[in-house]
Design a protein around this motif. Sequence first.
Motif, PDB file in Angstrom:
ATOM      1  N   ALA A 129       0.842  -1.190   0.000  1.00 28.46           N
ATOM      2  CA  ALA A 129       0.000   0.000   0.000  1.00 28.46           C
ATOM      3  C   ALA A 129       0.878   1.240   0.000  1.00 28.46           C
ATOM      4  CB  ALA A 129      -0.911  -0.006   1.223  1.00 28.46           C
ATOM      5  N   ALA A 130       0.408   2.283  -0.680  1.00 30.77           N
ATOM      6  CA  ALA A 130       1.172   3.528  -0.809  1.00 30.77           C
ATOM      7  C   ALA A 130       1.060   4.348   0.474  1.00 30.77           C
ATOM      8  CB  ALA A 130       0.681   4.312  -2.013  1.00 30.77           C
ATOM      9  N   ILE A 131       1.592   3.793   1.529  1.00 28.75           N
ATOM     10  CA  ILE A 131       1.670   4.471   2.827  1.00 28.75           C
ATOM     11  C   ILE A 131       3.157   4.658   3.092  1.00 28.75           C
ATOM     12  CG2 ILE A 131       1.072   4.401   5.274  1.00 28.75           C
ATOM     13  CD1 ILE A 131      -1.120   2.340   4.516  1.00 28.75           C
ATOM     14  N   ASN A 132       3.628   5.880   3.022  1.00 34.85           N
ATOM     15  CA  ASN A 132       5.055   6.148   3.067  1.00 34.85           C
ATOM     16  C   ASN A 132       5.678   5.815   4.430  1.00 34.85           C
ATOM     17  OD1 ASN A 132       5.164   6.891   0.400  1.00 34.85           O
ATOM     18  ND2 ASN A 132       6.017   8.918   0.781  1.00 34.85           N
ATOM     19  N   PRO A 133       6.999   5.704   4.482  1.00 34.17           N
ATOM     20  CA  PRO A 133       7.662   5.268   5.729  1.00 34.17           C
ATOM     21  C   PRO A 133       7.375   6.152   6.932  1.00 34.17           C
ATOM     22  CG  PRO A 133       9.164   5.020   3.884  1.00 34.17           C
ATOM     23  CD  PRO A 133       7.951   5.720   3.339  1.00 34.17           C
ATOM     24  N   VAL A 134       7.377   7.473   6.778  1.00 32.83           N
ATOM     25  CA  VAL A 134       7.130   8.332   7.950  1.00 32.83           C
ATOM     26  C   VAL A 134       5.708   8.142   8.483  1.00 32.83           C
ATOM     27  CG1 VAL A 134       6.953  10.719   8.761  1.00 32.83           C
ATOM     28  CG2 VAL A 134       8.919  10.014   7.387  1.00 32.83           C
ATOM     29  N   PRO A 135       4.661   8.155   7.645  1.00 38.40           N
ATOM     30  CA  PRO A 135       3.326   7.850   8.176  1.00 38.40           C
ATOM     31  C   PRO A 135       3.236   6.470   8.829  1.00 38.40           C
ATOM     32  CG  PRO A 135       3.126   8.921   6.063  1.00 38.40           C
ATOM     33  CD  PRO A 135       4.581   8.645   6.249  1.00 38.40           C
ATOM     34  N   ARG A 136       3.930   5.466   8.275  1.00 37.56           N
ATOM     35  CA  ARG A 136       3.927   4.148   8.916  1.00 37.56           C
ATOM     36  C   ARG A 136       4.522   4.235  10.315  1.00 37.56           C
ATOM     37  NH1 ARG A 136       3.280  -0.470   5.492  1.00 37.56           N
ATOM     38  NH2 ARG A 136       2.843   0.145   3.326  1.00 37.56           N
ATOM     39  N   ALA A 137       5.619   4.981  10.438  1.00 39.16           N
ATOM     40  CA  ALA A 137       6.242   5.138  11.747  1.00 39.16           C
ATOM     41  C   ALA A 137       5.340   5.929  12.684  1.00 39.16           C
ATOM     42  CB  ALA A 137       7.597   5.828  11.599  1.00 39.16           C
ATOM     43  N   MET A 138       4.635   6.912  12.163  1.00 38.90           N
ATOM     44  CA  MET A 138       3.712   7.693  12.994  1.00 38.90           C
ATOM     45  C   MET A 138       2.561   6.833  13.506  1.00 38.90           C
ATOM     46  SD  MET A 138       3.479  11.324  10.940  1.00 38.90           S
ATOM     47  CE  MET A 138       2.341  12.022  12.151  1.00 38.90           C
ATOM     48  N   ILE A 139       2.026   5.977  12.636  1.00 44.44           N
ATOM     49  CA  ILE A 139       0.938   5.088  13.058  1.00 44.44           C
ATOM     50  C   ILE A 139       1.428   4.136  14.146  1.00 44.44           C
ATOM     51  CG2 ILE A 139      -0.554   3.197  12.299  1.00 44.44           C
ATOM     52  CD1 ILE A 139      -0.681   4.641   9.551  1.00 44.44           C
ATOM     53  N   ALA A 140       2.608   3.534  13.925  1.00 41.89           N
ATOM     54  CA  ALA A 140       3.164   2.626  14.931  1.00 41.89           C
ATOM     55  C   ALA A 140       3.424   3.367  16.232  1.00 41.89           C
ATOM     56  CB  ALA A 140       4.447   1.985  14.404  1.00 41.89           C
ATOM     57  N   GLY A 141       3.925   4.599  16.141  1.00 44.44           N
ATOM     58  CA  GLY A 141       4.173   5.386  17.343  1.00 44.44           C
ATOM     59  C   GLY A 141       2.900   5.743  18.081  1.00 44.44           C
ATOM     60  N   ALA A 142       1.835   6.025  17.311  1.00 39.71           N
ATOM     61  CA  ALA A 142       0.554   6.363  17.946  1.00 39.71           C
ATOM     62  C   ALA A 142      -0.031   5.184  18.707  1.00 39.71           C
ATOM     63  CB  ALA A 142      -0.434   6.848  16.892  1.00 39.71           C
ATOM     64  N   LEU A 143       0.348   3.969  18.301  1.00 35.35           N
ATOM     65  CA  LEU A 143      -0.153   2.763  18.969  1.00 35.35           C
ATOM     66  C   LEU A 143       0.809   2.247  20.033  1.00 35.35           C
ATOM     67  CD1 LEU A 143      -1.581   0.862  15.870  1.00 35.35           C
ATOM     68  CD2 LEU A 143      -2.838   2.209  17.564  1.00 35.35           C
ATOM     69  N   ALA A 144       1.975   2.886  20.159  1.00 33.67           N
ATOM     70  CA  ALA A 144       2.945   2.450  21.167  1.00 33.67           C
ATOM     71  C   ALA A 144       2.331   2.558  22.565  1.00 33.67           C
ATOM     72  CB  ALA A 144       4.207   3.307  21.079  1.00 33.67           C
ATOM     73  N   GLY A 145       2.525   1.536  23.338  1.00 28.78           N
ATOM     74  CA  GLY A 145       1.949   1.510  24.679  1.00 28.78           C
ATOM     75  C   GLY A 145       0.531   1.012  24.719  1.00 28.78           C
ATOM     76  N   LEU A 146      -0.080   0.821  23.547  1.00 34.55           N
ATOM     77  CA  LEU A 146      -1.452   0.325  23.484  1.00 34.55           C
ATOM     78  C   LEU A 146      -1.516  -1.086  22.917  1.00 34.55           C
ATOM     79  CD1 LEU A 146      -3.287   3.492  22.076  1.00 34.55           C
ATOM     80  CD2 LEU A 146      -3.048   2.784  24.467  1.00 34.55           C
ATOM     81  N   VAL A 147      -0.375  -1.673  22.599  1.00 32.17           N
ATOM     82  CA  VAL A 147      -0.368  -3.012  22.012  1.00 32.17           C
ATOM     83  C   VAL A 147      -0.848  -4.017  23.055  1.00 32.17           C
ATOM     84  CG1 VAL A 147       1.058  -4.790  20.955  1.00 32.17           C
ATOM     85  CG2 VAL A 147       1.504  -2.393  20.463  1.00 32.17           C
ATOM     86  N   PRO A 148      -1.837  -4.822  22.713  1.00 33.61           N
ATOM     87  CA  PRO A 148      -2.374  -5.779  23.688  1.00 33.61           C
ATOM     88  C   PRO A 148      -1.335  -6.827  24.080  1.00 33.61           C
ATOM     89  CG  PRO A 148      -3.259  -6.194  21.497  1.00 33.61           C
ATOM     90  CD  PRO A 148      -2.531  -4.902  21.408  1.00 33.61           C
ATOM     91  N   THR A 149      -1.385  -7.266  25.310  1.00 35.58           N
ATOM     92  CA  THR A 149      -0.431  -8.247  25.820  1.00 35.58           C
ATOM     93  C   THR A 149      -0.506  -9.540  25.014  1.00 35.58           C
ATOM     94  OG1 THR A 149      -0.685  -7.338  28.046  1.00 35.58           O
ATOM     95  CG2 THR A 149       0.304  -9.533  27.858  1.00 35.58           C
ATOM     96  N   GLY A 150       0.668  -9.999  24.575  1.00 39.97           N
ATOM     97  CA  GLY A 150       0.737 -11.263  23.860  1.00 39.97           C
ATOM     98  C   GLY A 150       0.265 -11.204  22.427  1.00 39.97           C
ATOM     99  N   GLY A 151       0.012 -10.020  21.912  1.00 40.86           N
ATOM    100  CA  GLY A 151      -0.465  -9.913  20.536  1.00 40.86           C
ATOM    101  C   GLY A 151      -0.028  -8.614  19.902  1.00 40.86           C
ATOM    102  N   GLY A 152      -0.738  -8.191  18.885  1.00 37.44           N
ATOM    103  CA  GLY A 152      -0.400  -6.960  18.187  1.00 37.44           C
ATOM    104  C   GLY A 152      -1.619  -6.395  17.505  1.00 37.44           C
ATOM    105  N   TRP A 153      -1.370  -5.510  16.558  1.00 36.11           N
ATOM    106  CA  TRP A 153      -2.440  -4.844  15.847  1.00 36.11           C
ATOM    107  C   TRP A 153      -2.343  -5.083  14.352  1.00 36.11           C
ATOM    108  CZ3 TRP A 153      -6.027  -3.506  18.975  1.00 36.11           C
ATOM    109  CH2 TRP A 153      -5.789  -2.822  20.173  1.00 36.11           C
ATOM    110  N   LYS A 154      -3.462  -5.277  13.725  1.00 41.96           N
ATOM    111  CA  LYS A 154      -3.568  -5.205  12.278  1.00 41.96           C
ATOM    112  C   LYS A 154      -4.269  -3.892  11.962  1.00 41.96           C
ATOM    113  CE  LYS A 154      -5.642  -7.310   8.163  1.00 41.96           C
ATOM    114  NZ  LYS A 154      -6.526  -8.375   7.633  1.00 41.96           N
ATOM    115  N   VAL A 155      -3.624  -3.052  11.169  1.00 47.24           N
ATOM    116  CA  VAL A 155      -4.121  -1.709  10.885  1.00 47.24           C
ATOM    117  C   VAL A 155      -4.409  -1.591   9.398  1.00 47.24           C
ATOM    118  CG1 VAL A 155      -3.567   0.749  10.950  1.00 47.24           C
ATOM    119  CG2 VAL A 155      -2.775  -0.760  12.790  1.00 47.24           C
ATOM    120  N   THR A 156      -5.606  -1.117   9.060  1.00 52.59           N
ATOM    121  CA  THR A 156      -5.978  -0.923   7.658  1.00 52.59           C
ATOM    122  C   THR A 156      -6.436   0.514   7.462  1.00 52.59           C
ATOM    123  OG1 THR A 156      -6.719  -3.220   7.521  1.00 52.59           O
ATOM    124  CG2 THR A 156      -7.401  -1.736   5.753  1.00 52.59           C
TER     125      THR A 156
END
Length: 369
Positions: A129-156
């Motif tokens: 998907a045409a989601i550039n590296p900085v926005p990808r890092a921003m999305i991951a950063g926005a979810l930092a600390g919110l990742v559920p224990t023992g799992g992760g996130w699928k983001v669309t």
Amino acid sequence: MNGGGGRGRGQKRASRNSGLRRGYTTGTCAAAAARGAALWLLEGRFPERVAILLPGGEQVTLPVHAVFRDTSAAQCCVIKDAGDDPDVTDGMAIHVRVEFAAASGVVIDGGEGVGRVTKPGLPVPVGEAAINPVPRAMIAGALAGLVPTGGGWKVTVSVPGGDNVARRTFNPRLGIAGGISILGTSGYVEPRSLDALRRSLPPLLDVLRASGCREVCLVPGNIGRRAARRLQPPPAEEQIVEVSDFLGFMLDEAYRRGFARIVLVGHPGKLAKILNGDWQTHSRFAGPANGAVIDFCAAAGLPEDLIRRLGELSTVEAIQQALINEGYGRLLGMLASRIKVLVQERLGPGPYVAVHLCDLQGNIVGEAP
């Protein structure tokens, strides 16, 4: 869509460009929507406003709209606010669906209205998907600390209507199919920013070079593009790259990428400005080319009365038409040769350079092939 009201605005943002209000990039909107969806899913309470960090470390707060939630997924959207910039994505809804995933980490993909990369040469691999590296890092950063224990996130990320809007962007030329790109480097959209336009142009060269092509045709805009199509033989459509007012910059970028042949096609109202040393041709930085063209004609030995009459004309188009009508059309070929020499001097040895001058209708009137 429920939750939230009409179009929301973040806090007032003064631009660095002439006091106009700047906006937020699609990357910033996606990061805020992702965090809103994750908080809603984890806490069961919809957050009407979400704070995120921009790449420079500044915290901003954006209004978020609720779209959908069940026990395993939630979806929010942020309405793109481009500030005072005439951005084609202004007012679009940037949706992000966040759902629990068994694997740790954050996996990001695009949905409806987000383009997919089909050609090499971009910062995102072919097929993604045409989601550039900085926005990808921003999305991951926005979810930092919110990742559920023992799992992760699928983001669309999805943008309803993005496929239609993308036709008014560079995406079709870049080989990005099916929608817009999720972009941004600072997190902000600077209104009418020449710097933002400048950054958008080199990727056109990257895609062309990655295809194996070693020849590029640079044009200032639509007039030059129309003229380039009349060359014999004409360049392939994907070889014609618009440089806007960044003539010197794009010549340098083409040279740096190793193009063996650089063809320059355009109206002397733009291209002849380099006779004055003006390689950035925007009127903010460079005056009209009238004087440079008349001085060139005078140095070529035209009669003084003709030079005087040319000086009374208000446009370069009028000057070159007068030259043709007076039987001095060959001077336009000489002018093209002079421009070619200056371009070659700027680039140094290496690429072959050709210059073709045109009138406002796209007819070729002078050439240094």
